[in-house]
Design a protein around this motif. Structure first.
Motif, PDB file in Angstrom:
ATOM      1  N   SER A   9       0.971  -1.276   0.187  1.00  0.00           N
ATOM      2  CA  SER A   9       0.066  -0.025  -0.088  1.00  0.00           C
ATOM      3  C   SER A   9       0.657   1.327  -0.034  1.00  0.00           C
ATOM      4  CB  SER A   9      -0.771  -0.038   1.134  1.00  0.00           C
ATOM      5  OG  SER A   9      -1.529   1.255   1.489  1.00  0.00           O
ATOM      6  N   LYS A  10       0.579   2.126  -1.002  1.00  0.00           N
ATOM      7  CA  LYS A  10       1.098   3.374  -1.011  1.00  0.00           C
ATOM      8  C   LYS A  10       1.004   4.272   0.270  1.00  0.00           C
ATOM      9  CE  LYS A  10      -0.358   7.156  -3.096  1.00  0.00           C
ATOM     10  NZ  LYS A  10      -0.861   8.302  -3.928  1.00  0.00           N
ATOM     11  N   SER A  11      -0.536   4.264   0.877  1.00  0.00           N
ATOM     12  CA  SER A  11      -0.817   5.017   1.958  1.00  0.00           C
ATOM     13  C   SER A  11      -0.042   4.623   3.166  1.00  0.00           C
ATOM     14  CB  SER A  11      -2.159   5.101   2.116  1.00  0.00           C
ATOM     15  OG  SER A  11      -3.099   5.437   1.080  1.00  0.00           O
ATOM     16  N   ILE A  12      -0.006   3.208   3.472  1.00  0.00           N
ATOM     17  CA  ILE A  12       0.620   2.513   4.521  1.00  0.00           C
ATOM     18  C   ILE A  12       2.184   2.902   4.490  1.00  0.00           C
ATOM     19  CG2 ILE A  12       0.965   0.483   5.737  1.00  0.00           C
ATOM     20  CD1 ILE A  12      -1.885  -0.422   5.189  1.00  0.00           C
ATOM     21  N   THR A  13       2.503   2.730   3.340  1.00  0.00           N
ATOM     22  CA  THR A  13       4.104   2.661   3.235  1.00  0.00           C
ATOM     23  C   THR A  13       4.537   4.139   3.601  1.00  0.00           C
ATOM     24  OG1 THR A  13       4.395   1.284   1.516  1.00  0.00           O
ATOM     25  CG2 THR A  13       6.147   2.737   1.646  1.00  0.00           C
ATOM     26  N   ARG A  31       8.125  -5.323   3.082  1.00  0.00           N
ATOM     27  CA  ARG A  31       7.383  -5.436   1.788  1.00  0.00           C
ATOM     28  C   ARG A  31       6.427  -4.015   1.472  1.00  0.00           C
ATOM     29  NH1 ARG A  31       3.312  -8.393  -0.410  1.00  0.00           N
ATOM     30  NH2 ARG A  31       4.245  -8.264  -2.397  1.00  0.00           N
ATOM     31  N   PRO A  32       7.151  -3.049   1.574  1.00  0.00           N
ATOM     32  CA  PRO A  32       6.851  -1.567   1.509  1.00  0.00           C
ATOM     33  C   PRO A  32       6.797  -1.553  -0.083  1.00  0.00           C
ATOM     34  CG  PRO A  32       9.469  -1.659   1.591  1.00  0.00           C
ATOM     35  CD  PRO A  32       9.022  -2.893   2.272  1.00  0.00           C
ATOM     36  N   LEU A  33       5.885  -0.638  -0.317  1.00  0.00           N
ATOM     37  CA  LEU A  33       5.771  -0.416  -1.852  1.00  0.00           C
ATOM     38  C   LEU A  33       6.934   0.370  -2.487  1.00  0.00           C
ATOM     39  CD1 LEU A  33       4.142   0.061  -4.370  1.00  0.00           C
ATOM     40  CD2 LEU A  33       3.254   2.039  -3.511  1.00  0.00           C
ATOM     41  N   ARG A  34       7.555  -0.108  -3.422  1.00  0.00           N
ATOM     42  CA  ARG A  34       8.679   0.532  -4.261  1.00  0.00           C
ATOM     43  C   ARG A  34       8.072   1.016  -5.521  1.00  0.00           C
ATOM     44  NH1 ARG A  34      14.416  -1.769  -3.169  1.00  0.00           N
ATOM     45  NH2 ARG A  34      14.859   0.333  -3.783  1.00  0.00           N
ATOM     46  N   SER A  35       7.737   2.567  -5.430  1.00  0.00           N
ATOM     47  CA  SER A  35       7.416   3.359  -6.776  1.00  0.00           C
ATOM     48  C   SER A  35       8.003   4.757  -6.742  1.00  0.00           C
ATOM     49  CB  SER A  35       5.630   3.267  -6.539  1.00  0.00           C
ATOM     50  OG  SER A  35       5.353   4.382  -5.680  1.00  0.00           O
ATOM     51  N   GLU A  39       9.773   6.067  -3.170  1.00  0.00           N
ATOM     52  CA  GLU A  39      11.170   6.295  -3.233  1.00  0.00           C
ATOM     53  C   GLU A  39      11.406   7.861  -3.068  1.00  0.00           C
ATOM     54  OE1 GLU A  39      13.731   4.193  -3.537  1.00  0.00           O
ATOM     55  OE2 GLU A  39      13.036   2.439  -4.437  1.00  0.00           O
ATOM     56  N   GLY A  40      10.426   8.789  -3.627  1.00  0.00           N
ATOM     57  CA  GLY A  40      10.561   9.971  -3.271  1.00  0.00           C
ATOM     58  C   GLY A  40      10.579  10.409  -2.030  1.00  0.00           C
ATOM     59  N   PHE A  41       9.748   9.595  -0.994  1.00  0.00           N
ATOM     60  CA  PHE A  41       9.495  10.006   0.259  1.00  0.00           C
ATOM     61  C   PHE A  41      10.568   9.501   1.100  1.00  0.00           C
ATOM     62  CE2 PHE A  41       5.855  10.403   3.547  1.00  0.00           C
ATOM     63  CZ  PHE A  41       6.647  10.443   4.708  1.00  0.00           C
ATOM     64  N   ALA A 216      10.009   2.248  18.017  1.00  0.00           N
ATOM     65  CA  ALA A 216      10.381   1.445  16.734  1.00  0.00           C
ATOM     66  C   ALA A 216       9.593   0.066  16.811  1.00  0.00           C
ATOM     67  CB  ALA A 216      12.015   1.469  16.457  1.00  0.00           C
ATOM     68  N   THR A 217       9.610  -0.409  15.530  1.00  0.00           N
ATOM     69  CA  THR A 217       8.818  -1.589  15.585  1.00  0.00           C
ATOM     70  C   THR A 217       9.267  -2.212  14.235  1.00  0.00           C
ATOM     71  OG1 THR A 217       6.924  -2.797  16.011  1.00  0.00           O
ATOM     72  CG2 THR A 217       6.813  -0.961  14.583  1.00  0.00           C
ATOM     73  N   THR A 218       8.915  -3.642  13.963  1.00  0.00           N
ATOM     74  CA  THR A 218       8.817  -4.334  12.699  1.00  0.00           C
ATOM     75  C   THR A 218       7.500  -4.264  12.141  1.00  0.00           C
ATOM     76  OG1 THR A 218      10.620  -5.714  13.082  1.00  0.00           O
ATOM     77  CG2 THR A 218       9.422  -6.362  11.287  1.00  0.00           C
ATOM     78  N   TYR A 219       7.267  -3.611  10.990  1.00  0.00           N
ATOM     79  CA  TYR A 219       5.909  -3.399  10.326  1.00  0.00           C
ATOM     80  C   TYR A 219       5.818  -3.864   8.897  1.00  0.00           C
ATOM     81  CZ  TYR A 219       1.537  -1.177   9.810  1.00  0.00           C
ATOM     82  OH  TYR A 219       0.149  -0.877   9.660  1.00  0.00           O
ATOM     83  N   ALA A 220       4.754  -4.826   8.881  1.00  0.00           N
ATOM     84  CA  ALA A 220       4.459  -5.485   7.446  1.00  0.00           C
ATOM     85  C   ALA A 220       3.467  -4.479   6.908  1.00  0.00           C
ATOM     86  CB  ALA A 220       3.980  -6.744   7.681  1.00  0.00           C
ATOM     87  N   VAL A 221       3.844  -4.389   5.455  1.00  0.00           N
ATOM     88  CA  VAL A 221       2.969  -3.382   4.926  1.00  0.00           C
ATOM     89  C   VAL A 221       1.992  -4.174   3.985  1.00  0.00           C
ATOM     90  CG1 VAL A 221       2.886  -1.837   2.906  1.00  0.00           C
ATOM     91  CG2 VAL A 221       4.753  -1.525   4.664  1.00  0.00           C
ATOM     92  N   GLU A 222       0.552  -4.221   4.072  1.00  0.00           N
ATOM     93  CA  GLU A 222      -0.198  -4.822   3.339  1.00  0.00           C
ATOM     94  C   GLU A 222      -0.569  -4.478   2.047  1.00  0.00           C
ATOM     95  OE1 GLU A 222      -3.735  -4.177   6.047  1.00  0.00           O
ATOM     96  OE2 GLU A 222      -4.597  -2.907   4.498  1.00  0.00           O
ATOM     97  N   PRO A 223      -1.091  -5.292   1.264  1.00  0.00           N
ATOM     98  CA  PRO A 223      -1.097  -5.037  -0.121  1.00  0.00           C
ATOM     99  C   PRO A 223      -2.107  -3.804  -0.610  1.00  0.00           C
ATOM    100  CG  PRO A 223      -1.511  -7.268  -0.154  1.00  0.00           C
ATOM    101  CD  PRO A 223      -1.370  -6.805   1.473  1.00  0.00           C
ATOM    102  N   ASP A 224      -1.876  -3.167  -1.641  1.00  0.00           N
ATOM    103  CA  ASP A 224      -2.493  -1.758  -1.902  1.00  0.00           C
ATOM    104  C   ASP A 224      -3.893  -2.105  -2.216  1.00  0.00           C
ATOM    105  OD1 ASP A 224      -3.662   0.724  -3.196  1.00  0.00           O
ATOM    106  OD2 ASP A 224      -1.512   1.270  -2.385  1.00  0.00           O
TER     107      ASP A 224
END
Length: 417
Positions: A9-13, A31-35, A39-41, A216-224
């Motif tokens: 997800s872009k919003s979650i990333t 699994r963050p979004l790579r876009s 990437e700009g963020f 801080a934590t480990t955070y899994a990014v769900e699909p967009d």
């Protein structure tokens, strides 16, 4: 049954990058979004002095609760609205002088309600050219906090930016909201803040955020879920079936609610704990639907609306006029190019049934969602092309390959036309 692997997800990333940068310790995003947007963020964070390690499937961010590691920076936000709205807010909590600029497309998008709220909180913020738009400069000296009033009727991102800032202030924030669009995105924000250790709750129209920072934590990014809408719509349109793993009953994103719209139109929908399946039945009924809370999926519905048995009327989506383009008029113009009868109003669009028989070049206005939405219509209409197909890199660089693979998978389940 085609299984579609939707990128993160872009919003979650974007939210996770802010939270990780502000947290005490090292955060791993899985699994963050790579876009282009994300990437700009990340590159914006690097310009502000944060350490960001980007491996293919995991990003590691060294948090700095005290704010940016540099006292001067010039940050280019590209086309990213989350970058352009969240990073200045993050920088305001630090100490230094920070300038933010963006693409011509992003410069046109409004920022004034957030700027006013930050100024009301004592932030020294100057718009260098057009008031309420990028570029802007912040002379940061931390934020005390307190009470502030915000109009988030154009974008929920204004409220999200302030909520994310809250734990970094000295006294916390009480944010009273006079109007709010896309409320499910705010629910994503508050859930993620809690996952990073923040104390945030709502009292009527007021959001109360305690000071104290983030852990801080480990955070899994769900699909967009917004990206998934194109694949779900494809199944409904073609009488086939699509399953998206990783989006289910526990999903944070309100845009998964788009499948309820498809259900009302006649599709079969199964939302399990860890996946969602949409099956087309060969029937698409017309409907009237309020999409205020899931307005990013408005173009998806608009693109399949001509194939319904009756008119499709989409209401309460005025905020789509101030996205990457005026999405209401962009959808209307492109549907008319395909020979479809369309009418629009200030916050609505109505599309008459009538299956296009020949394609046309879709005018994208540089908007990734226009491309991806009309690609769905292209499953039933031969000859649809795009004047800027590459603008999908904003959120899903591999979209065209993934959609071509979906089409091949559907061909084994029966004709798509």
């Amino acid at each position: 049954m085609p299984l579609v692997d939707i990128p993160g997800s872009k919003s979650i990333t974007a939210r996770a990058l802010f939270l990780a940068a502000a947290a005490d310790g090292v955060t791993t995003l899985v699994r963050p979004l790579r876009s282009d947007d994300t990437e700009g963020f990340a590159e914006g964070l690097v310009r502000l002095g944060y350490r960001v390690g980007r491996a293919p499937d995991a990003w590691r961010i060294d948090g700095r609760p005290q704010g940016p590691a540099v006292t001067e920076a010039d940050v280019y936000c590209r086309d990213g609205a989350t970058t352009a709205r969240f990073l200045p807010t993050l920088a305001a909590a630090g100490h230094g002088t920070y300038r933010f600029d963006a693409s011509a497309q992003m410069r046109r998008r409004p920022l004034a309600p957030l700027s006013r709220a930050l100024r009301d909180l004592g932030v020294d913020l100057v718009h260098e050219q057009a008031e309420g738009h990028h570029p802007l400069r912040i002379a940061a000296n931390g934020v005390t906090g307190g009470d502030v009033t915000l109009d988030a009727g154009q974008s929920s991102q204004y409220l999200t930016a302030l909520l994310l800032l809250g734990p970094l202030t000295r006294e916390g924030l009480r944010i009273t909201v006079t109007d709010l669009v896309s409320e499910p995105y705010v629910e994503i924000t508050t859930a993620m803040m809690a996952a990073f250790g923040a104390d945030v709750h709502r009292e009527g129209d007021t959001y109360v955020v305690a000071p104290g920072g983030y852990r801080a934590t480990t955070y899994a990014v769900e699909p967009d879920a917004s990206t998934a809408s194109y694949f779900f719509a494809a199944a409904a349109l073609t009488g086939t079936e699509v399953t998206v793993p990783g989006l289910g009953t526990g999903a944070l994103q309100g845009d998964l609610g788009f499948v309820d719209v498809l259900r009302r139109m006649g599709a079969r929908v199964d939302v399990a704990e860890d996946r969602t399946t949409v099956s087309g039945t060969g029937e698409l009924r017309g409907l009237t639907v309020n999409m205020r809370d899931i307005s990013d999926t408005m173009p998806t519905l608009a693109a399949i609306a001509p194939f319904a048995s009756g008119p499709v009327r989409i209401e309460d989506v005025a905020n789509t006029r101030v996205k990457e383009c005026d999405r209401l008029e962009a959808c209307a113009e492109n549907l008319r190019r395909l020979g479809v009868r369309v009418t629009t109003g200030p916050d609505w669009i109505e599309i008459e049934p009538g299956v296009p028989t020949t394609g046309a070049e879709v005018k994208t206005f540089g908007d990734h969602r226009i491309v991806m939405s009309f690609a769905v219509a292209g499953l039933r209409v031969p000859g649809i092309t795009f004047d800027d197909p590459g603008c999908v890199r904003k959120t899903f660089p591999g979209f065209h390959d993934a959609f071509a693979e979906l089409r091949r998978g559907m061909s084994g389940m029966g004709p798509v036309n």
